[in-house]
Design a protein around this motif. Structure first.
Motif, PDB file in Angstrom:
ATOM      1  N   LEU A 255       0.819  -1.211   0.000  1.00  0.00           N
ATOM      2  CA  LEU A 255       0.000   0.000   0.000  1.00  0.00           C
ATOM      3  C   LEU A 255       0.850   1.256   0.000  1.00  0.00           C
ATOM      4  CD1 LEU A 255      -2.750  -1.169   2.527  1.00  0.00           C
ATOM      5  CD2 LEU A 255      -3.012  -0.863   0.058  1.00  0.00           C
ATOM      6  N   GLU A 256       1.949   1.227   0.700  1.00  0.00           N
ATOM      7  CA  GLU A 256       2.852   2.389   0.721  1.00  0.00           C
ATOM      8  C   GLU A 256       3.412   2.666  -0.672  1.00  0.00           C
ATOM      9  OE1 GLU A 256       4.474   2.172   5.351  1.00  0.00           O
ATOM     10  OE2 GLU A 256       5.631   1.233   3.730  1.00  0.00           O
ATOM     11  N   ALA A 257       3.706   1.604  -1.426  1.00  0.00           N
ATOM     12  CA  ALA A 257       4.222   1.772  -2.790  1.00  0.00           C
ATOM     13  C   ALA A 257       3.188   2.447  -3.682  1.00  0.00           C
ATOM     14  CB  ALA A 257       4.622   0.420  -3.368  1.00  0.00           C
ATOM     15  N   ILE A 258       1.933   2.009  -3.592  1.00  0.00           N
ATOM     16  CA  ILE A 258       0.878   2.650  -4.375  1.00  0.00           C
ATOM     17  C   ILE A 258       0.721   4.097  -3.943  1.00  0.00           C
ATOM     18  CG2 ILE A 258      -1.579   2.624  -4.951  1.00  0.00           C
ATOM     19  CD1 ILE A 258      -1.578  -0.400  -4.549  1.00  0.00           C
ATOM     20  N   VAL A 264      -5.060   7.650  -7.801  1.00  0.00           N
ATOM     21  CA  VAL A 264      -6.363   7.307  -7.239  1.00  0.00           C
ATOM     22  C   VAL A 264      -6.674   5.877  -7.663  1.00  0.00           C
ATOM     23  CG1 VAL A 264      -8.834   7.803  -7.320  1.00  0.00           C
ATOM     24  CG2 VAL A 264      -7.186   9.677  -7.277  1.00  0.00           C
ATOM     25  N   TRP A 265      -7.225   5.078  -6.758  1.00  0.00           N
ATOM     26  CA  TRP A 265      -7.470   3.690  -7.145  1.00  0.00           C
ATOM     27  C   TRP A 265      -8.675   3.083  -6.454  1.00  0.00           C
ATOM     28  CZ3 TRP A 265      -6.054  -0.562  -3.678  1.00  0.00           C
ATOM     29  CH2 TRP A 265      -5.412  -0.154  -2.501  1.00  0.00           C
ATOM     30  N   LYS A 266      -9.143   1.972  -7.043  1.00  0.00           N
ATOM     31  CA  LYS A 266     -10.205   1.180  -6.434  1.00  0.00           C
ATOM     32  C   LYS A 266      -9.787  -0.284  -6.501  1.00  0.00           C
ATOM     33  CE  LYS A 266     -13.477  -0.248 -10.002  1.00  0.00           C
ATOM     34  NZ  LYS A 266     -14.868  -0.192 -10.470  1.00  0.00           N
ATOM     35  N   ALA A 267     -10.372  -1.102  -5.621  1.00  0.00           N
ATOM     36  CA  ALA A 267     -10.003  -2.515  -5.569  1.00  0.00           C
ATOM     37  C   ALA A 267     -11.157  -3.321  -5.032  1.00  0.00           C
ATOM     38  CB  ALA A 267      -8.758  -2.700  -4.685  1.00  0.00           C
ATOM     39  N   GLY A 286      -4.688   6.457  -1.388  1.00  0.00           N
ATOM     40  CA  GLY A 286      -5.443   6.904  -2.553  1.00  0.00           C
ATOM     41  C   GLY A 286      -6.602   6.036  -2.957  1.00  0.00           C
ATOM     42  N   CYS A 287      -6.881   4.962  -2.199  1.00  0.00           N
ATOM     43  CA  CYS A 287      -8.012   4.094  -2.523  1.00  0.00           C
ATOM     44  C   CYS A 287      -9.314   4.784  -2.131  1.00  0.00           C
ATOM     45  CB  CYS A 287      -7.891   2.756  -1.802  1.00  0.00           C
ATOM     46  SG  CYS A 287      -9.166   1.567  -2.270  1.00  0.00           S
ATOM     47  N   VAL A 288     -10.228   4.900  -3.072  1.00  0.00           N
ATOM     48  CA  VAL A 288     -11.492   5.596  -2.806  1.00  0.00           C
ATOM     49  C   VAL A 288     -12.692   4.661  -2.868  1.00  0.00           C
ATOM     50  CG1 VAL A 288     -10.650   7.855  -3.551  1.00  0.00           C
ATOM     51  CG2 VAL A 288     -11.642   6.295  -5.237  1.00  0.00           C
ATOM     52  N   ILE A 289     -12.523   3.495  -3.486  1.00  0.00           N
ATOM     53  CA  ILE A 289     -13.623   2.537  -3.644  1.00  0.00           C
ATOM     54  C   ILE A 289     -13.128   1.148  -3.245  1.00  0.00           C
ATOM     55  CG2 ILE A 289     -15.219   1.436  -5.259  1.00  0.00           C
ATOM     56  CD1 ILE A 289     -14.888   3.946  -7.054  1.00  0.00           C
ATOM     57  N   MET A 290     -13.910   0.460  -2.408  1.00  0.00           N
ATOM     58  CA  MET A 290     -13.591  -0.927  -2.078  1.00  0.00           C
ATOM     59  C   MET A 290     -14.822  -1.784  -2.358  1.00  0.00           C
ATOM     60  SD  MET A 290     -11.181  -2.954  -1.238  1.00  0.00           S
ATOM     61  CE  MET A 290      -9.934  -1.880  -0.499  1.00  0.00           C
ATOM     62  N   PHE A 326     -14.552   5.278   2.468  1.00  0.00           N
ATOM     63  CA  PHE A 326     -14.592   4.567   1.187  1.00  0.00           C
ATOM     64  C   PHE A 326     -16.009   4.565   0.613  1.00  0.00           C
ATOM     65  CE2 PHE A 326     -10.979   2.633   3.314  1.00  0.00           C
ATOM     66  CZ  PHE A 326     -10.063   2.391   2.299  1.00  0.00           C
ATOM     67  N   GLU A 327     -16.111   4.568  -0.711  1.00  0.00           N
ATOM     68  CA  GLU A 327     -17.371   4.164  -1.317  1.00  0.00           C
ATOM     69  C   GLU A 327     -17.369   2.640  -1.278  1.00  0.00           C
ATOM     70  OE1 GLU A 327     -19.546   5.968  -4.707  1.00  0.00           O
ATOM     71  OE2 GLU A 327     -18.898   4.163  -5.774  1.00  0.00           O
ATOM     72  N   VAL A 328     -18.393   2.058  -0.677  1.00  0.00           N
ATOM     73  CA  VAL A 328     -18.442   0.610  -0.482  1.00  0.00           C
ATOM     74  C   VAL A 328     -19.418  -0.009  -1.476  1.00  0.00           C
ATOM     75  CG1 VAL A 328     -18.903  -1.260   1.136  1.00  0.00           C
ATOM     76  CG2 VAL A 328     -17.918   0.894   1.967  1.00  0.00           C
ATOM     77  N   ARG A 329     -18.916  -0.956  -2.239  1.00  0.00           N
ATOM     78  CA  ARG A 329     -19.735  -1.680  -3.199  1.00  0.00           C
ATOM     79  C   ARG A 329     -19.751  -3.157  -2.815  1.00  0.00           C
ATOM     80  NH1 ARG A 329     -17.680   1.025  -8.948  1.00  0.00           N
ATOM     81  NH2 ARG A 329     -17.974   3.216  -8.293  1.00  0.00           N
ATOM     82  N   VAL A 330     -20.917  -3.765  -2.889  1.00  0.00           N
ATOM     83  CA  VAL A 330     -21.011  -5.176  -2.526  1.00  0.00           C
ATOM     84  C   VAL A 330     -21.518  -5.979  -3.713  1.00  0.00           C
ATOM     85  CG1 VAL A 330     -21.379  -4.642  -0.093  1.00  0.00           C
ATOM     86  CG2 VAL A 330     -23.355  -4.985  -1.573  1.00  0.00           C
ATOM     87  N   TYR A 331     -20.952  -7.164  -3.847  1.00  0.00           N
ATOM     88  CA  TYR A 331     -21.360  -8.101  -4.891  1.00  0.00           C
ATOM     89  C   TYR A 331     -22.115  -9.248  -4.231  1.00  0.00           C
ATOM     90  CZ  TYR A 331     -18.116  -5.655  -7.973  1.00  0.00           C
ATOM     91  OH  TYR A 331     -17.481  -4.693  -8.713  1.00  0.00           O
ATOM     92  N   MET A 332     -23.283  -9.561  -4.779  1.00  0.00           N
ATOM     93  CA  MET A 332     -24.122 -10.613  -4.203  1.00  0.00           C
ATOM     94  C   MET A 332     -24.605 -11.550  -5.300  1.00  0.00           C
ATOM     95  SD  MET A 332     -26.268  -8.277  -1.473  1.00  0.00           S
ATOM     96  CE  MET A 332     -26.456  -9.582  -0.265  1.00  0.00           C
ATOM     97  N   ILE A 333     -24.803 -12.805  -4.918  1.00  0.00           N
ATOM     98  CA  ILE A 333     -25.234 -13.841  -5.856  1.00  0.00           C
ATOM     99  C   ILE A 333     -26.573 -14.402  -5.405  1.00  0.00           C
ATOM    100  CG2 ILE A 333     -24.666 -16.057  -6.916  1.00  0.00           C
ATOM    101  CD1 ILE A 333     -21.731 -15.505  -6.224  1.00  0.00           C
ATOM    102  N   LEU A 334     -27.499 -14.504  -6.333  1.00  0.00           N
ATOM    103  CA  LEU A 334     -28.787 -15.109  -6.026  1.00  0.00           C
ATOM    104  C   LEU A 334     -28.891 -16.457  -6.749  1.00  0.00           C
ATOM    105  CD1 LEU A 334     -30.831 -13.749  -4.177  1.00  0.00           C
ATOM    106  CD2 LEU A 334     -32.274 -13.352  -6.163  1.00  0.00           C
ATOM    107  N   GLY A 335     -29.508 -17.424  -6.073  1.00  0.00           N
ATOM    108  CA  GLY A 335     -29.650 -18.753  -6.646  1.00  0.00           C
ATOM    109  C   GLY A 335     -28.682 -19.759  -6.063  1.00  0.00           C
ATOM    110  N   LEU A 336     -27.991 -19.380  -4.974  1.00  0.00           N
ATOM    111  CA  LEU A 336     -27.047 -20.288  -4.338  1.00  0.00           C
ATOM    112  C   LEU A 336     -27.781 -21.425  -3.624  1.00  0.00           C
ATOM    113  CD1 LEU A 336     -24.556 -17.697  -2.776  1.00  0.00           C
ATOM    114  CD2 LEU A 336     -24.060 -19.288  -4.654  1.00  0.00           C
ATOM    115  N   PRO A 337     -27.142 -22.585  -3.489  1.00  0.00           N
ATOM    116  CA  PRO A 337     -27.775 -23.675  -2.741  1.00  0.00           C
ATOM    117  C   PRO A 337     -27.981 -23.283  -1.282  1.00  0.00           C
ATOM    118  CG  PRO A 337     -25.472 -24.175  -3.214  1.00  0.00           C
ATOM    119  CD  PRO A 337     -25.821 -22.961  -4.014  1.00  0.00           C
ATOM    120  N   GLY A 338     -29.077 -23.748  -0.696  1.00  0.00           N
ATOM    121  CA  GLY A 338     -29.339 -23.497   0.717  1.00  0.00           C
ATOM    122  C   GLY A 338     -30.059 -22.206   1.025  1.00  0.00           C
ATOM    123  N   GLU A 339     -30.454 -21.451  -0.001  1.00  0.00           N
ATOM    124  CA  GLU A 339     -31.147 -20.188   0.262  1.00  0.00           C
ATOM    125  C   GLU A 339     -32.499 -20.439   0.936  1.00  0.00           C
ATOM    126  OE1 GLU A 339     -29.525 -17.252  -3.318  1.00  0.00           O
ATOM    127  OE2 GLU A 339     -31.483 -18.224  -3.510  1.00  0.00           O
TER     128      GLU A 339
END
Length: 439
Positions: A255-258, A264-267, A286-290, A326-339
C-alpha cells in the motif's frame, strides 16, 4: 522473422468490453519481446467492438496465432480458428487459459498445441520449438512461475485511446472522478481460497489454483509510474480477486508503494481481509472505492459454497470501510444452494441495514471446472447446461433482461428456475428504485 498474433475475441457478451483490458495478452507479448527481440514480429489482434461475422477481415496473416480460451469465448474462438485455417493453412494455433486446461482433449481437436499452467516459460519453449519445427501437443508448467522475474506488462500493443479512458472510477457522492483518465491493472496471481462457485480443482494440479503471488512493491510502483508517464493515467482499477495482500506485513509496503505514486485507485477484497490498520493505510494511499464479495446473506449458503466468512463479519467490514470514507460496493449472488424461502426479504433487510453505496446483484453461474460443476449432486443440482454460450448469467448489468440459468435444482433442494429469476428481478427492481444501482 516469425509473425505472432495474439487474438482477443469480441467479448460481445459484456455490457462494455472496453472497461477491461487484455492483461494476459499484454503479459505474454511483453515476455516474448523481452526474450526474442527482433526475431519475432508481435501484434495484439483486438476484435472488441467488431461483429463476429466480420472478425476474419480484421485478422492479418501470421505464422502463429495465440488464443487465451475463456469458456464464454470458446465458440467464437472455434469459428475464428476454422476460418483462419482455410485462409492460412500453414499457421499454427496455440491456446491456453482455464477452458483449455479443463477440456484439454476437446481443445486439441481445434488447436495445434496447449499451454497448461502459467504461460511465461511455456510460451517461450513453444515458440522455440516452432522455430525448430518441433511443436509439442501440450506444455505443462510444473511449478508456479515467479512473476517478479518478469517485466511488468507493456501496453504498446493497443492504441493509447484504448488504454487510457475516463469513467472507470466514479463516486456517487463526489463528482469529478469519472473524468480521470484511468486503466485497469493486475498485481497478483492465484488464490488460496476454495469457494465452490469459483475455485477450480483441476487447475490446482497445474499449480494454477493455489498460492497467492503478488508483485513486489518496487515493480508495482514502477508499473504505475509507467502508466502515468506513458498514458497520463490518473486513476487505476485493480482487477485482482483480492486487491490487498491478506498478510498485514506484506500489505503495508504494498500500500505504501501505491501511495507514493499519488494515484487514485479502487479494488476488491474479501470481507475478512480488511483490518482498521489496513483500511486506514489504503485510504491514505489513494483508494477511494472498495468492492466486497458478500455473495449471500444466508449463512447456510455461505457455508455450503465454502466461502468461510460470516454475515456478522460482513456487517463489521462494511461499517469499517464507511467510517474511513470509502465508497463501499457489494457483490451478491442469487440462486445459491441453501437459500431460505425468504431470501429476497432477508437480502433487502441486509442492504437497508448496512447501506452500501452500490449493490451488484447477479445470478449464480455454474462455471466449468469448478467444484459445483464437477460435483453437481453435492449442491443439489438436477442438471447442468453445457452450452458454453449460456454460461453468463446476464448480458447487461441493468436494463431489460430475460436471464437464463446454467443449472436446475432437485425439487426438494431449492427454488425452481422461475422462482430464482423472479427473486433476482425483484431485488434488481428494489436496488434501482432505492438508489443502490450504478450512478
Amino acid at each position: 522473422m516469425l509473425k505472432i498474433g495474439f487474438i482477443f475475441p469480441s467479448s460481445d457478451y459484456l455490457f462494455d468490453p472496453f472497461r477491461g483490458d487484455p492483461h494476459t495478452h499484454f503479459q505474454i507479448l511483453t515476455v516474448l519481446e523481452a526474450h526474442f527481440g527482433n526475431k519475432v514480429e508481435l501484434s495484439l489482434i483486438d476484435l472488441r467492438g467488431i461483429k463476429r461475422e466480420f472478425a476474419i477481415y480484421h485478422i492479418p496473416e501470421c505464422d502463429v496465432y495465440l488464443h487465451s480460451v475463456y469458456t464464454l469465448d470458446y465458440d467464437e474462438q472455434l469459428s475464428i480458428v476454422r476460418n483462419l485455417r482455410e485462409r492460412y493453412p500453414k499457421a499454427k494455433h496455440i491456446a491456453g487459459g482455464p477452458h483449455a486446461t479443463v477440456f484439454q482433449e476437446e481443445c486439441l481437436k481445434t488447436f495445434d498445441s496447449l499451454i497448461i499452467g502459467d504461460g511465461e516459460e511455456s510460451i517461450v519453449k513453444a515458440i522455440n520449438d516452432i522455430m525448430d519445427s518441433n511443436l509439442q501437443k501440450i506444455y505443462y508448467q510444473e511449478v508456479p512461475v515467479d512473476i517478479n522475474l518478469y517485466p511488468y506488462p507493456r501496453r504498446k500493443w493497443l492504441p493509447e485511446s484504448t488504454i487510457a479512458r475516463p469513467g472507470l472510477i466514479s463516486i456517487k457522492k463526489q463528482k469529478g472522478y469519472e473524468k480521470l483518465l484511468s486503466t485497469t491493472v493486475i498485481f497478483s496471481r492465484g488464490c488460496d481460497h476454495r469457494c465452490a462457485f469459483c475455485y477450480m480443482p483441476d487447475l490446482e494440479k497445474y499449480n494454477l489454483g493455489k498460492r497467492f503471488r503478488y508483485r513486489t512493491p518496487e515493480l508495482i510502483e514502477e508499473e504505475i509510474e509507467y502508466l502515468k508517464n506513458a498514458y497520463n493515467i490518473k486513476a487505476i482499477s485493480l482487477l485482482d480477486e483480492i486487491g490487498i495482500p491478506p498478510n498485514t506485513k506484506k500489505a503495508i509496503p504494498y500500500l505504501e508503494a501505491i501511495g507514493r505514486t499519488g494515484i487514485v485507485w479502487k479494488a476488491q477484497c474479501r470481507v475478512d481481509g480488511i483490518t482498521p490498520e489496513i483500511a486506514k493505510l489504503a485510504r491514505q494511499s489513494g483508494c477511494v472505492i472498495m468492492c466486497l464479495g458478500v455473495e449471500s446473506v444466508s449463512q447456510k449458503s455461505l457455508d455450503i459454497i465454502n466461502k468461510k466468512i460470516s454475515i456478522e463479519k460482513t456487517r463489521q467490514t462494511i461499517r469499517l470501510l464507511k467510517e474511513y470514507g470509502f465508497e463501499v460496493r457489494v457483490y451478491m449472488i442469487l440462486g445459491l444452494p441453501g437459500e431460505p424461502k425468504d431470501i429476497v426479504e432477508q437480502t433487502w433487510s441486509f442492504i437497508k441495514e448496512t447501506d452500501p453505496d452500490l449493490v451488484y446483484m447477479c445470478l449464480l453461474t455454474v462455471r466449468p471446472g469448478t467444484e459445483m460443476y464437477n460435483n453437481p449432486k453435492k449442491f443439489g443440482f438436477k442438471r447442468l447446461i453445457t452450452d458454453w454460450t449460456k454460461t453468463m448469467h446476464m448480458f447487461s448489468r441493468y436494463g431489460d433482461e430475460n436471464p437464463t440459468l446454467t443449472f436446475e435444482y432437485e425439487e426438494q433442494k431449492g427454488f425452481t428456475n422461475k422462482q430464482i429469476v423472479n427473486n433476482y428481478l425483484e431485488l434488481q427492481r428494489r436496488i434501482i428504485e432505492n438508489g443502490y444501482g450504478p450512478h
